[in-house]
Design an enzyme around this catalytic site. Structure first.
Site, short mmCIF file in Angstrom:
data_model
loop_
_atom_site.label_atom_id
_atom_site.label_comp_id
_atom_site.label_asym_id
_atom_site.label_seq_id
_atom_site.Cartn_x
_atom_site.Cartn_y
_atom_site.Cartn_z
N HIS A 94 1.13 -7.84 -26.61
CA HIS A 94 0.09 -7.15 -25.85
C HIS A 94 0.09 -5.65 -26.07
CE1 HIS A 94 -0.93 -10.76 -23.73
NE2 HIS A 94 0.22 -10.86 -23.10
N ASP A 133 6.00 -18.49 -28.65
CA ASP A 133 6.38 -17.38 -27.75
C ASP A 133 7.84 -17.40 -27.27
OD1 ASP A 133 3.66 -17.12 -28.10
OD2 ASP A 133 3.15 -16.99 -25.98
N LYS A 172 -0.84 -13.13 -31.02
CA LYS A 172 -1.93 -13.32 -30.05
C LYS A 172 -1.74 -12.40 -28.87
CE LYS A 172 0.37 -17.17 -27.71
NZ LYS A 172 0.52 -16.52 -26.40
N CYS A 178 1.37 -21.33 -22.24
CA CYS A 178 0.98 -21.21 -23.65
C CYS A 178 1.30 -22.44 -24.49
CB CYS A 178 1.59 -19.94 -24.24
SG CYS A 178 0.85 -18.45 -23.53
N ASP A 217 3.46 -13.49 -28.19
CA ASP A 217 2.58 -12.76 -27.30
C ASP A 217 2.82 -11.28 -27.62
OD1 ASP A 217 0.68 -13.24 -25.33
OD2 ASP A 217 2.10 -13.06 -23.67
N HIS A 250 4.29 -7.60 -19.77
CA HIS A 250 5.26 -8.34 -20.59
C HIS A 250 4.85 -8.28 -22.06
CE1 HIS A 250 1.99 -11.17 -19.87
NE2 HIS A 250 2.32 -11.73 -21.01
ZN LIG Z 1 0.90 -12.59 -22.22
#
Ligand SMILES: [Zn+2]
Length: 185
Positions: free
Chosen positions: A57, A13, A99, A138, A55, A74
């Site tokens: 989203h 990340d 993810k 993470c 990451d 974020h």
């Molecule tokens: Zn996140």
């Protein structure tokens, strides 16, 4: 660090939203980039595969405060904050692990239902070197799952930063207790 056959480098990340100026900034988060670039070069020289998680989203993810989650919005898919850090020198054949895409749950670990453990085993990886953001979220979750999956795990201390200093200390203790090796240069 000295890479050898059976190793993999896993970068967690390293995205602008987790760096100063981003949506969920980690203090000095961008300082991991040059350290990781050296690790990438060493991994490439040794023929060791490089994996990078992100990451990623959907808008209105349940981990966001607007939905009652713990984090500000974020790493929204296809926004600049969710890209890999522009100075991170990922190789052309980097294996990207995505993810945080699910509507119904968050995923801190790059191993959480991503198939990563199976992919590493398929590549005959036994030892995983981990750096990235954030150390107490993470990176910790990823390192713990790598141990649970049976890999030897090394976290590069100079290549990670915590959300909070206390969180970082607690994370390192938890990782050591789980058998993770913290590599400080
Ligand atoms: Zn996140």
């Amino acid at each position: 660090m000295t890479f050898q056959p059976g190793d993999a480098l896993l970068i967690v990340d390293v995205q602008p939203d987790f760096c100063p100026g981003g949506a969920l900034p980690i203090e000095r988060g961008d300082e991991v980039v040059p350290v990781l670039n050296r690790a990438i070069a060493a991994a490439r020289a040794a023929g060791v595969p490089v994996f990078a998680s992100r990451d990623w989203h959907p808008r209105g993810h349940l981990s966001f405060a607007e939905r009652g989650g713990p984090w500000p919005a974020h790493c929204i898919q296809d926004t600049p904050g969710a890209a890999f850090h522009p100075q991170l020198q990922l190789p052309a054949d980097v294996r990207v692990v995505t993810k945080g895409t699910r509507f119904d749950k968050d995923q801190y670990s790059a191993f959480d239902e991503t198939g990563l453990a199976e992919e590493l085993r398929r590549e005959k990886v036994r030892r995983v070197w981990i750096g990235g953001l954030a150390e107490d979220v993470c990176v910790k979750a990823t390192a713990l799952s790598a141990r649970e999956a049976g890999f030897e795990v090394h976290v590069l201390a100079e290549a990670t930063r915590p959300v909070t200093r206390e969180g970082g200390q607690a994370a390192r203790e938890e990782l050591r207790n789980a058998g993770v090796i913290i590599e400080s240069s």
